[in-house]
Design an enzyme around this catalytic site. Structure first.
Site, PDB file in Angstrom:
ATOM      1  N   ASP A 116     -17.233  73.884   6.918  1.00 22.57           N
ATOM      2  CA  ASP A 116     -17.155  72.314   7.106  1.00 22.57           C
ATOM      3  C   ASP A 116     -17.823  72.003   6.049  1.00 22.57           C
ATOM      4  O   ASP A 116     -18.424  72.536   5.668  1.00 22.57           O
ATOM      5  CB  ASP A 116     -18.552  71.843   8.230  1.00 22.57           C
ATOM      6  CG  ASP A 116     -18.140  70.198   8.654  1.00 22.57           C
ATOM      7  OD1 ASP A 116     -17.243  69.432   7.643  1.00 22.57           O
ATOM      8  OD2 ASP A 116     -18.759  69.527   8.680  1.00 22.57           O
ATOM      9  N   HIS A 123     -18.075  59.082   1.887  1.00 21.64           N
ATOM     10  CA  HIS A 123     -18.676  59.765   2.703  1.00 21.64           C
ATOM     11  C   HIS A 123     -20.315  60.690   1.749  1.00 21.64           C
ATOM     12  O   HIS A 123     -21.262  59.340   2.044  1.00 21.64           O
ATOM     13  CB  HIS A 123     -18.386  60.380   3.554  1.00 21.64           C
ATOM     14  CG  HIS A 123     -18.636  61.024   3.946  1.00 21.64           C
ATOM     15  ND1 HIS A 123     -19.755  60.383   5.145  1.00 21.64           N
ATOM     16  CD2 HIS A 123     -19.318  62.651   4.348  1.00 21.64           C
ATOM     17  CE1 HIS A 123     -20.477  61.024   5.710  1.00 21.64           C
ATOM     18  NE2 HIS A 123     -20.430  62.618   5.421  1.00 21.64           N
ATOM     19  N   GLU A 187     -18.928  62.592  13.120  1.00 19.21           N
ATOM     20  CA  GLU A 187     -17.488  62.486  12.584  1.00 19.21           C
ATOM     21  C   GLU A 187     -15.887  62.884  12.139  1.00 19.21           C
ATOM     22  O   GLU A 187     -15.588  64.171  13.103  1.00 19.21           O
ATOM     23  CB  GLU A 187     -18.689  64.391  11.194  1.00 19.21           C
ATOM     24  CG  GLU A 187     -20.041  63.549  11.227  1.00 19.21           C
ATOM     25  CD  GLU A 187     -20.346  64.096   9.860  1.00 19.21           C
ATOM     26  OE1 GLU A 187     -19.939  65.572   9.510  1.00 19.21           O
ATOM     27  OE2 GLU A 187     -21.302  64.151   8.810  1.00 19.21           O
ATOM     28  N   GLU A 189     -12.608  63.809  11.099  1.00 20.92           N
ATOM     29  CA  GLU A 189     -12.497  65.429   9.950  1.00 20.92           C
ATOM     30  C   GLU A 189     -11.173  65.595   9.983  1.00 20.92           C
ATOM     31  O   GLU A 189     -10.333  65.680  11.084  1.00 20.92           O
ATOM     32  CB  GLU A 189     -13.376  66.129  10.296  1.00 20.92           C
ATOM     33  CG  GLU A 189     -14.871  65.746   9.565  1.00 20.92           C
ATOM     34  CD  GLU A 189     -15.688  67.705   9.568  1.00 20.92           C
ATOM     35  OE1 GLU A 189     -15.486  67.994   9.020  1.00 20.92           O
ATOM     36  OE2 GLU A 189     -16.936  66.586   9.064  1.00 20.92           O
ATOM     37  N   ASP A 221     -17.285  65.954  14.108  1.00 22.94           N
ATOM     38  CA  ASP A 221     -17.901  66.773  14.449  1.00 22.94           C
ATOM     39  C   ASP A 221     -19.258  66.372  14.674  1.00 22.94           C
ATOM     40  O   ASP A 221     -20.376  65.362  13.686  1.00 22.94           O
ATOM     41  CB  ASP A 221     -17.716  67.988  12.721  1.00 22.94           C
ATOM     42  CG  ASP A 221     -19.228  68.783  12.521  1.00 22.94           C
ATOM     43  OD1 ASP A 221     -19.333  69.457  12.905  1.00 22.94           O
ATOM     44  OD2 ASP A 221     -19.738  68.452  11.176  1.00 22.94           O
ATOM     45  N   ARG A 225     -28.525  62.461  14.384  1.00 20.61           N
ATOM     46  CA  ARG A 225     -28.532  62.433  12.667  1.00 20.61           C
ATOM     47  C   ARG A 225     -29.795  62.661  12.924  1.00 20.61           C
ATOM     48  O   ARG A 225     -30.754  63.423  11.508  1.00 20.61           O
ATOM     49  CB  ARG A 225     -28.598  61.556  12.207  1.00 20.61           C
ATOM     50  CG  ARG A 225     -26.679  60.902  12.118  1.00 20.61           C
ATOM     51  CD  ARG A 225     -26.204  61.751  10.691  1.00 20.61           C
ATOM     52  NE  ARG A 225     -24.570  61.392  11.387  1.00 20.61           N
ATOM     53  CZ  ARG A 225     -23.832  61.852  10.895  1.00 20.61           C
ATOM     54  NH1 ARG A 225     -24.076  62.887   9.645  1.00 20.61           N
ATOM     55  NH2 ARG A 225     -22.438  61.734  10.642  1.00 20.61           N
ATOM     56  N   GLN A 228     -30.679  66.317  12.368  1.00 30.64           N
ATOM     57  CA  GLN A 228     -30.200  66.511  11.200  1.00 30.64           C
ATOM     58  C   GLN A 228     -30.952  66.543  10.729  1.00 30.64           C
ATOM     59  O   GLN A 228     -32.099  67.447   9.135  1.00 30.64           O
ATOM     60  CB  GLN A 228     -28.969  65.987  10.840  1.00 30.64           C
ATOM     61  CG  GLN A 228     -29.011  66.806   9.608  1.00 30.64           C
ATOM     62  CD  GLN A 228     -26.841  66.683   9.171  1.00 30.64           C
ATOM     63  OE1 GLN A 228     -26.968  65.051  10.354  1.00 30.64           O
ATOM     64  NE2 GLN A 228     -26.346  66.108   8.387  1.00 30.64           N
ATOM     65  N   LYS A 241     -25.982  69.918  14.286  1.00 31.32           N
ATOM     66  CA  LYS A 241     -24.552  70.256  14.243  1.00 31.32           C
ATOM     67  C   LYS A 241     -23.937  71.129  15.427  1.00 31.32           C
ATOM     68  O   LYS A 241     -23.158  71.405  15.955  1.00 31.32           O
ATOM     69  CB  LYS A 241     -23.846  70.309  13.093  1.00 31.32           C
ATOM     70  CG  LYS A 241     -24.349  68.961  11.697  1.00 31.32           C
ATOM     71  CD  LYS A 241     -23.539  68.565  11.571  1.00 31.32           C
ATOM     72  CE  LYS A 241     -23.280  67.737  10.211  1.00 31.32           C
ATOM     73  NZ  LYS A 241     -22.223  66.487  10.352  1.00 31.32           N
ATOM     74  N   THR A 245     -18.206  70.709  18.232  1.00 24.56           N
ATOM     75  CA  THR A 245     -17.582  70.625  17.245  1.00 24.56           C
ATOM     76  C   THR A 245     -15.996  70.853  18.593  1.00 24.56           C
ATOM     77  O   THR A 245     -15.616  71.842  18.726  1.00 24.56           O
ATOM     78  CB  THR A 245     -17.598  72.010  16.623  1.00 24.56           C
ATOM     79  OG1 THR A 245     -18.436  71.327  15.813  1.00 24.56           O
ATOM     80  CG2 THR A 245     -16.486  70.579  14.524  1.00 24.56           C
ATOM     81  N   GLU A 346     -22.197  55.739   8.581  1.00 31.28           N
ATOM     82  CA  GLU A 346     -21.619  54.687   7.712  1.00 31.28           C
ATOM     83  C   GLU A 346     -21.633  52.675   8.327  1.00 31.28           C
ATOM     84  O   GLU A 346     -21.805  52.211   7.778  1.00 31.28           O
ATOM     85  CB  GLU A 346     -20.220  55.186   7.073  1.00 31.28           C
ATOM     86  CG  GLU A 346     -20.167  56.987   5.977  1.00 31.28           C
ATOM     87  CD  GLU A 346     -19.432  57.237   5.946  1.00 31.28           C
ATOM     88  OE1 GLU A 346     -19.596  57.033   4.501  1.00 31.28           O
ATOM     89  OE2 GLU A 346     -19.581  58.500   6.722  1.00 31.28           O
TER      90      GLU A 346
END
Lengths: 399, 399
Positions: A116, A123, A187, A189, A221, A225, A228, A241, A245, A346
């Site tokens: 990844d 970002h 996420e 992606e 993904d 948070r 993490q 994570k 996925t 975000e």
């Protein structure tokens, strides 16, 4: 023009033709290609002698086909196009069309290694501002190399697979506690799937991108948070994570994206020689993120700072080998505007600015029962638009 | 007592019996077990009806055998012991013994996911002191959870494979430069190999360790310190590690290590419930690191802060599934003394205190042509000693 009913003018016309693996209620998984609202049974086509692919199309993953290499990928695509456009083939091919509703889509390829990246400047800057306010938003290395890390290949799942809320440790003012994540995020992606391997000890130059990369998937993904944030120093993300996925069921071949390559953003400072890709091209993929059906963001992939060819060159500059089935994802795709970000971290600015839905509901992070769907379109030939396969998943309660 | 010449009293007697995959000059790779200086051809034994293992022993990796589960692992081990100790079997079994010199050892299992932990308190403290002088040597999370990250499964290689010096970016006072690593290092580790998978979304309790883990390998997690130092913020090690990870050709089954389990160091603060393993046991494996033949360090695995059962419970607390062939390594094994460290970074204290060899030579990091060999012994039954398979590799020049 195809003779397949309803396919012309749809985003899954003959200019698209993504590959997937499907099964019917009975029967083993096999390779198919999407046309309109049908799956063309390519394994059946190969058995009938309509397509030649060294027996790779009757397999339960795309890996054997992806290992054949670009000349074969192109030949099969040309032949499939012929079968679907020349009415002379209709009688032989039509019985091989399976309505999409009858096809259960499988994970399209066996994932070898999953990497990844972290290649969106917007970002990385947003995350830097949220987590390190008052400091430079980008770390000193960020514009010199495409930052990346290895993820867990064994928990890559196909679109539609429910996502169990992960448990783990998170920090609180009273010390760490263990329990279900309370800051579960996405996420959005774009992932690149390697077909042709490379030997251990060698590098793959950026120019060889199209010789190795078969195609593109959409990726979610999923990220916890809170888990993490507590675990990631000093060795990076791990359990935050590795629980899931999701990837789209359809792999869009690079050959379908010829009209989507666009100049990538200029890079300053200049990059190392091994990262120079000429031409320096990104992909004009227009993503959309739906949260419980509501379109909350439209991340523009064309804004990515590092290109997929640069990522591939970086991944192998140390001599790391490639295997068929390697997946490398772009990192969260975020554009410069709030409505263009690829994570809820975000979108809600660290959970401080809740999203308001049309029905009056609000969210910061994901709740159990929430569904997130990521879609994307790309320019096709002659002003048309093609669609990438969606990636969707519903969050279910922690066990 | 075995009837195999020279095996009794050797560290590869009938109390050991590690598994590997070998081939002869001609012939396909197949499963074997080491006894003294021979490999017992287990595929041949299964074909002859001497061992029953569902056909798993004729395969090119141990994966199918490892997937069978503990009752089968135990049954096969008992049967092999019988074949090698009961003289009545000698006539049938002796033709299946291949001299070690004629066996070309292969990577013993197909690696699914590779996770690398960081579980030695002495190592983590040393690294903290070297890289963050004047600050607390351990980060705040370190004693609350076993820190780990995913590595590259596709570049795990078998002992004896040459290691090409990796190239990449490193920081200099004049800015980043690209070239061969100038701080190439080792990490002496112990790896645990998963046989029995677990479903996505579920946890594996620490108590279930022996139901899932088949055995143990020695690991050299080669590390380019200069590449790693520049790239690792904020997502952890990537190219500094992904060029090669060597594992021993022999997998020592847990069943051979019954006398090696010892109480692990006490943990303070108390750990989360899911990390409680009762009894809290480490393994008394005594590693030795040889640099160009000279014994430079003796890392004691019994000093590891986090146990392999805790690592497994942590790895899956978020619902991550296990697959057959998953490999998780302990992290660098370092004891409290300078002569007990598992990396040259520590042995030379960040390259500031060169190692002096008997022949007058000195080293800080690895030079081209250097060979590193890691061995280990463990207590066997009745005061005997068993050996783990060595892991060795020679550094060759960057390409």
């Amino acid at each position: 023009m195809t003779w397949v009913t309803g396919a012309d003018g749809s985003p899954y016309g003959v200019a698209n033709l993504p590959y997937g693996v499907f099964r019917r209620a009975e029967g083993a998984p096999r390779v198919g290609v999407r046309i309109g609202d049908f799956v063309l049974d390519l394994a059946g086509a190969e058995e009938a002698g309509l397509v030649l692919a060294a027996g790779a199309l009757g397999r339960p993953t795309l890996n054997d086909f992806m290992a054949l290499g670009r000349p074969q990928w192109t030949a099969v695509r040309q032949r499939v196009t012929e079968l679907l456009t020349d009415a002379a083939h209709r009688a032989a091919v039509e019985p091989l069309l399976v309505p999409l509703a009858e096809a259960r889509m499988q994970l399209p390829f066996e994932v070898a290694d999953y990497v990844d990246f972290y290649s969106s400047e917007h970002h990385a800057s947003n995350v830097g501002q949220i987590f390190r306010p008052g400091q430079p938003p980008l770390l000193p290395n960020w514009k010199h190399l495409p930052i990346g890390y290895h993820g867990r290949a064994g928990t890559v799942v196909v679109s539609g697979t429910p996502v169990v809320r992960p448990s783990g440790q998170r920090a609180t003012p009273q010390g760490p506690v263990t329990g279900p994540s309370v800051r579960l995020d996405i996420e959005a992606e774009v992932g690149f799937v390697v077909g042709v391997p490379s030997p251990l000890g060698d590098r793959v130059p950026a120019d060889d991108f199209a010789d190795h990369v078969f195609g593109v998937v959409l990726v979610n993904d999923w990220s916890a948070r809170d888990i993490q944030a507590w675990e990631y120093q000093p060795l990076g993300p791990f359990l935050g994570k590795s629980f899931a996925t999701s990837v789209s069921a359809w792999v869009t071949p690079l050959d379908a994206l010829g009209d989507a390559f666009v100049p990538a953003p200029e890079q300053d400072p200049p990059v190392a020689d091994y990262l120079c890709d000429v031409p320096h091209l990104g992909l004009d993929l227009r993503l959309a993120v739906r949260w419980n059906g509501e379109r909350v963001s439209e991340p523009p992939f064309a804004t990515m700072y590092w290109t997929p060819a640069q990522q591939l060159a970086h991944l192998t500059v140390n001599g790391a080998s490639l295997r068929t089935g390697d997946l490398y994802a772009s990192g969260t795709v975020s554009g410069p505007e709030r409505g263009q970000v690829g994570s809820f971290l975000e979108l809600t600015w660290g959970g401080t600015e809740p999203v308001k839905f049309a029905d009056g509901g609000t969210r910061t992070f994901l709740e159990d029962g929430d569904t997130v769907t990521i879609t994307a379109t790309a320019p096709g030939p002659d002003g048309t638009t093609i669609a990438l396969g969606e990636v969707t998943g519903k969050v279910v309660a922690a066990r």
